[in-house]
Design an enzyme around this catalytic site. Structure first.
Site, PDB file in Angstrom:
ATOM      1  CG  ASP A 202       6.641  54.904  78.277  1.00  0.00           C
ATOM      2  OD1 ASP A 202       7.797  55.123  77.860  1.00  0.00           O
ATOM      3  OD2 ASP A 202       5.639  55.531  77.879  1.00  0.00           O
TER       4      ASP A 202
ATOM      5  CB  SER B  66       4.303  60.662  73.249  1.00  0.00           C
ATOM      6  OG  SER B  66       5.608  60.718  73.768  1.00  0.00           O
TER       7      SER B  66
ATOM      8  CG  HIS C  71       6.595  55.849  74.400  1.00  0.00           C
ATOM      9  ND1 HIS C  71       6.117  56.583  75.466  1.00  0.00           N
ATOM     10  CD2 HIS C  71       6.611  56.711  73.335  1.00  0.00           C
ATOM     11  CE1 HIS C  71       5.854  57.811  75.069  1.00  0.00           C
ATOM     12  NE2 HIS C  71       6.136  57.916  73.777  1.00  0.00           N
TER      13      HIS C  71
END
Length: 651
Positions: free
Chosen positions: A307, A201, A338
């Site tokens: 995601d 991320s 995610h």
């Protein structure tokens, strides 16, 4: 530069020399192999006796305006034995804003420290596993977070310089100190400077951004669910994806000290990211794709195809730019949202990552460069590979909608048609509502379906949908989704855990100490039986029809043409299923609605989807050769409505 068909290219005689030197100077395990070139680093060093230290690297910036250049904290865990023997080691680095505020990984681990300020628990398994194998692991606090000076600027110069300065220090080009305010300089004499960056991320985003500077010494990056352009995190062609901007995100992660000093930076984030969705200089600074030509590091990219936090446009445009510039690369695509691969394919992930770093940082000829470029999760825990990605024979194919026997339930084929379809934006409806009622005329969407397929149809890459629409109001948002209509069992990506279930027992990956366990909770796939799967999406503000960086009011009753970028994916629509395209307005919870409630009329002669089909138009024609029949009416079952409430690209 010609496009490479393999993700790594080596000259055999150079590799042999590198391997010989590596065997001689880096790995005692290799020396035990009677002169043979090593293929795998082994856990021959003590993790319990590893050197743990902290340095503060001078970034050369004064982002907080206090008259002193910012220093960022870098916590280091490295094996003691190589340094004692005069041998240097490579570095695995994770630069993150989350080490004190939010945590890393499925168990939200934070850094902990001893009385001397040296790291005790370094989150995740990297140090436990790789330090005994002859690597140093470095955890960098981004500027404005945890023990670092400066301000969080959400992917901008300060963020990227936080990590780049550490790479420079590891290669002897920057200064570091033994304390945050002291004058005792520290040199990285224990490393050969070869650095690999990894992270999920925001962390992976920093890896992308640092690689895009072309910094020397950065040999590879492993971005997991990472952002490639921050504009695309907040907007899709002018349509807002969240009800807040980067100023909110900076406030969520910055330290108390930064909060007190960084009001000016916060204001710049507010001023530079207007909620109109217009492109500004702030977004240009945070667009790493434009600098893909500078990337010298190899890239092992990992992303969940469902995601909806860091949406898959990010990996698609980054991958395409890297390919265009001949960057060495590898990719994993899962069915999750995610989620880190450590939590959906743990054993294979640790093994592959180990071999990747051995190859890229130690130069070991372990064969990973000759393996397939792509691993794709086709069904939960069922993976396939592709020699290259997208696969050879993939071609952009134009599919055209046409009217059917019922309003809003049309056909999808290769031939251009005429006619119109009309729908009214309903912000209470989502892509799951539209797909569930695909065979039923509703006022909030227009759907177009193929006949039941006679052969599998694989879409691999990024799609585009061009829409010509006439609105009744001065504002309008559009959504286009691709749907696989047919029964399947998928990872439940709309669940809070986005496709996994956390179990109660643990598996161990590396060595533990009393303060840093190498054992982590196991996970399993969380699945859902569905009648349809939305597998690619795109959104736009119709007001950006002329300029994607500038929205303008629409003239009711006037036709506008706009192209929506759909998220990259790799999906097989099986024989017996149908491929569908849905065009509608606001996608509930995934984009914000416009200020009005428009009705839009589609000109089907000027509306089309351009999709990456393996086998191209010929494959589509073969798969759709059966006579088209209307699907049975009735509600279909899918995942629950996806809700992207988290505005933090986090653990």
């Amino acid at each position: 530069m010609p496009k490479r068909t393999r993700f790594t290219i080596w000259r055999p005689f150079v590799l042999a020399a590198v391997a010989a030197l590596t065997a001689a100077f880096l790995s005692p395990a290799a020396a035990q192999a009677a002169g043979a070139a090593p293929h795998e680093s082994r856990p021959v060093y003590s993790y319990a006796d590893a050197i743990r230290e902290a340095v503060w690297v001078d970034t050369g910036l004064d982002s907080d305006g206090d008259g002193k250049t910012d220093r960022v904290a870098a916590d280091i865990v490295r094996p003691a034995e190589p340094a004692a023997q005069g041998r240097k080691v490579p570095v695995i680095m994770d630069a993150s804003p989350y080490y004190s505020c939010c945590g890393r990984g499925n168990e939200s681990q934070l850094k902990t420290y001893d009385a001397n300020g040296n790291v005790v628990q370094m989150p995740l398994f990297y140090d436990n596993f790789f330090v005994p194998r002859g690597y140093a692991v470095v955890g960098v606090d981004l500027a404005g977070t945890n023990r670092s000076d400066g301000c969080v600027d959400v992917g901008g110069r300060s963020d990227i310089q936080s990590a780049k300065a550490v790479v420079d220090w590891l290669n002897g080009r920057a200064k570091a100190y033994s304390s945050r305010t002291g004058t005792t300089a520290v040199k990285a004499s224990w490393t050969n400077g070869k650095t690999g960056m990894i992270g999920k991320s925001w962390d992976g985003t920093i890896a992308n951004g640092v690689a895009a500077t072309g910094v020397k010494g950065l040999k590879t990056i492993v971005p997991i669910s990472a952002i490639s352009s921050w504009y695309d995190y907040y907007f899709a062609h002018g349509a807002p994806l969240y009800d807040s901007g980067p100023d909110w995100l900076a406030g969520a992660v910055e330290s108390d000290d930064a909060y007190a000093k960084c009001g000016a930076v916060q204001q710049k984030l507010i001023d530079g990211a207007p909620r109109t969705g217009d492109w500004t200089g702030l977004w240009t600074e945070r667009d790493y794709v434009k600098n893909a030509s500078k990337v010298k590091a190899s890239v092992f990219l990992v992303h969940g195809m469902q995601d909806l936090n860091v949406r898959t446009k990010h990996f698609g445009q980054w991958w395409d730019a890297l390919a265009k510039n001949g960057v060495e690369r590898k990719i994993w695509l899962s069915q999750t949202g995610h989620v880190d691969p450590f939590d959906y394919r743990r054993g294979a992930w640790v093994d592959t990552l180990h071999r990747w770093f051995d190859h890229e940082l130690l130069g070991y000829d372990n064969g990973i460069d000759r393996e397939p470029m792509a691993d794709v999760e086709r069904h939960p825990d069922q993976w396939v590979t592709s020699a290259v990605w997208p696969p050879r024979g993939t071609a952009a194919t134009t599919l055209r909608p046409a009217t059917g026997t019922q309003a809003g339930v049309g056909t999808l084929g290769l031939s251009r048609s005429s006619g119109t379809e009309t729908f009214t934006d309903d912000p209470k409806q989502s892509e799951t509502d539209w797909a569930a009622q695909i065979a039923t005329p509703t006022s909030d969407k227009a759907g177009f379906l193929t006949a039941p397929l006679t052969h599998d149809l694989r879409l691999s890459g990024s799609s585009k949908v061009t829409v010509t629409a006439t609105p009744t109001t001065s504002t309008a948002h559009l959504t286009a989704v691709l749907v696989d209509l047919g029964p399947d069992t998928v990872r439940d990506y709309a669940d809070a855990a986005e496709g996994i279930t956390t179990l109660t027992d643990r598996t161990c990956w590396g060595e533990s100490t009393a303060g840093d366990s190498a054992c982590f909770l196991k996970t399993a796939a969380k699945t859902k039986a569905v009648d349809y799967t939305v597998f690619s999406r795109g959104w736009a503000d119709l007001g950006t029809y002329a300029d994607p960086g500038k929205g303008v009011p629409l003239t009711p009753g006037k036709k506008y043409t706009i192209t929506l970028d759909l998220a990259a994916t790799d999906h097989v629509v099986p024989k017996g299923h149908r491929l569908a395209l849905i065009v509608a307005g606001t996608d509930k919870d995934l984009i914000d609605p416009p200020s009005s409630t428009p009705t839009l009329t589609l000109d089907l002669s000027r509306t089309a989807a351009r999709v990456p089909l393996v086998g191209g138009a010929a494959a589509f024609a073969r798969a759709t050769s059966a006579r088209w029949t209307a699907p049975e009416a009735g509600a279909l079952t899918g995942v629950r409505v996806p809700r992207t409430v988290a505005r933090v690209p986090a653990s």
